[in-house]
Design a protein around this motif. Sequence first.
Motif, PDB file in Angstrom:
ATOM      1  N   UNK A  81       0.815  -1.208   0.000  1.00  0.00           N
ATOM      2  CA  UNK A  81       0.000   0.000   0.000  1.00  0.00           C
ATOM      3  C   UNK A  81       0.851   1.262   0.000  1.00  0.00           C
ATOM      4  N   UNK A  82       0.316   2.277  -0.638  1.00  0.00           N
ATOM      5  CA  UNK A  82       1.021   3.571  -0.659  1.00  0.00           C
ATOM      6  C   UNK A  82       0.867   4.218   0.717  1.00  0.00           C
ATOM      7  N   UNK A  83       1.981   4.606   1.368  1.00  0.00           N
ATOM      8  CA  UNK A  83       1.831   5.221   2.688  1.00  0.00           C
ATOM      9  C   UNK A  83       1.143   6.580   2.594  1.00  0.00           C
ATOM     10  N   UNK A  84       0.422   6.924   3.655  1.00  0.00           N
ATOM     11  CA  UNK A  84      -0.225   8.238   3.650  1.00  0.00           C
ATOM     12  C   UNK A  84       0.857   9.313   3.739  1.00  0.00           C
TER      13      UNK A  84
END
Lengths: 190, 303
Positions: B260-263
């Motif tokens: 997942x793309x980190x926030x």
Amino acid sequence: MEKGILETLVGVLARPTSTIRSICQQRPIGWAIIVYLVASLVSTIVWIETGFYDLEGMGLPDVGMPTIIVGSIIFNIVILVVFTALSHLAASLLGGKGGYGGLFSSFGFASLPGIFVAPLAVVGMLPMVGALLSGLGNFGVLIWSLALYILAVRENYLVSTGRAILILLLPTVVLLVLSGLLVGLLLLSV
Amino acid sequence: MSRSKIIALIIGVVIVVSLIVLFFGQEIVPPHPRVAIITLTGPIQGSDGGLPFPDTAITPELVRGLLEQAEGDRSIKAVVLRIDSPGGMIAASQEIGDMIKEFEKPIVVSMGDQVTSGGYYISAHADMIIAQAGTITGSIGVIFTHLNVDGLLEKLGIEMETVTGGEHKDMFVTPLTPERRYLIQRITDAAHDQFIHTVAEGRDLPISEVRELATGELFIGRQALELGLVDRLGGRQVAINVAAELAGIQEWVVIELAPPVPSLFDLFLGGGSILREMAIARLLGDEITLLRTLLKTYSLPRY
């Protein structure tokens, strides 16, 4: 509106120059908002269904489809209002003569090609070539919408196509520079 | 009806039908079968400490997210885990190993340059293991490095006095006595035994045979094949073909499942983010940062 809404919608797609010019003059703001919201809604639903809005994947809580749709509607309206205002300001600085209402209305209608992301997403489900066709189609939709936005500026302020592109680029560049400065300041402050 | 109205009606119908197909499409038209590739690279840790480079560590959270994604997608018929890892923490390796064991679709491990220790532990429960002839694998063992940081503490002018409730509460932080060495050896042996049982179960090998291999020795891919630690030699494509074969599919599309793309918050300010680490290093100085890293890295036995 002199023409019916269906004729205007088809006109935006088939005869954009004369239709956008007519929209700039008549300023059907109510219809523009409806068209813009429908196009945004279709895009949002498509993005949710194709996994583009993977909130959990982006490290955000999964708030559910209704919240995403409502949030997206509010966000898109704010973006339309702000971007139109910045473009209007840029046009005024570059000598364009035209009203905010005309630009707002034509921008609303200029988002119409966005509805085609739905059939393109269906095409994307086809095996092997689906993703390629869908990607090319979406790129086409993007270019089509951009062309309509440029047309909207050109017809509303009666400027050349080159100047219309410049008017649209200015707010984009300003927003990018401001974001860059913000991140730069954040990095320097540590 | 005017021509414009007919065109508008056709476009409207196309859009509505498209949305219906998007909602219910998977029920109407089964999607094309897919084989998912999940790339796991780096040491195995309980949590990642490397943002904005989240894929520099293999964590249970990362693996869980990707396996759940693969399990939830009906078009994904099999998974290839592309692993390159020197191993790492014991509990994290076991958690990931359990996830792979419980994964319901065919799962094949494709080994990269090095899949040793904990890296091999998490591979053991896959349906098949494919390694290159030159892959370095094995190292079935446990290591605990006891750090004596007294010299560094003295240099930093830090004096520590420890009060414990429980005779051995500070067993990992003071110089090893023979008794404590024995206690740590007991923990290490127990973890080693767990490793041996996992490999025996996952690879369907007799425990006695695995025990003979579990000396911590490294094996090259071809040796590992002869010893039954891997099933076949080959690369990514062989692993994909094997996974598809296990899933019973003739045609497939390969997709990569990405972490997942980190926030933005995690990226810049979250635990382990580069900015946060820079800020800590600036506040604490190089030597205390080194101490912190040493204690974090070597405080426990590892696979």
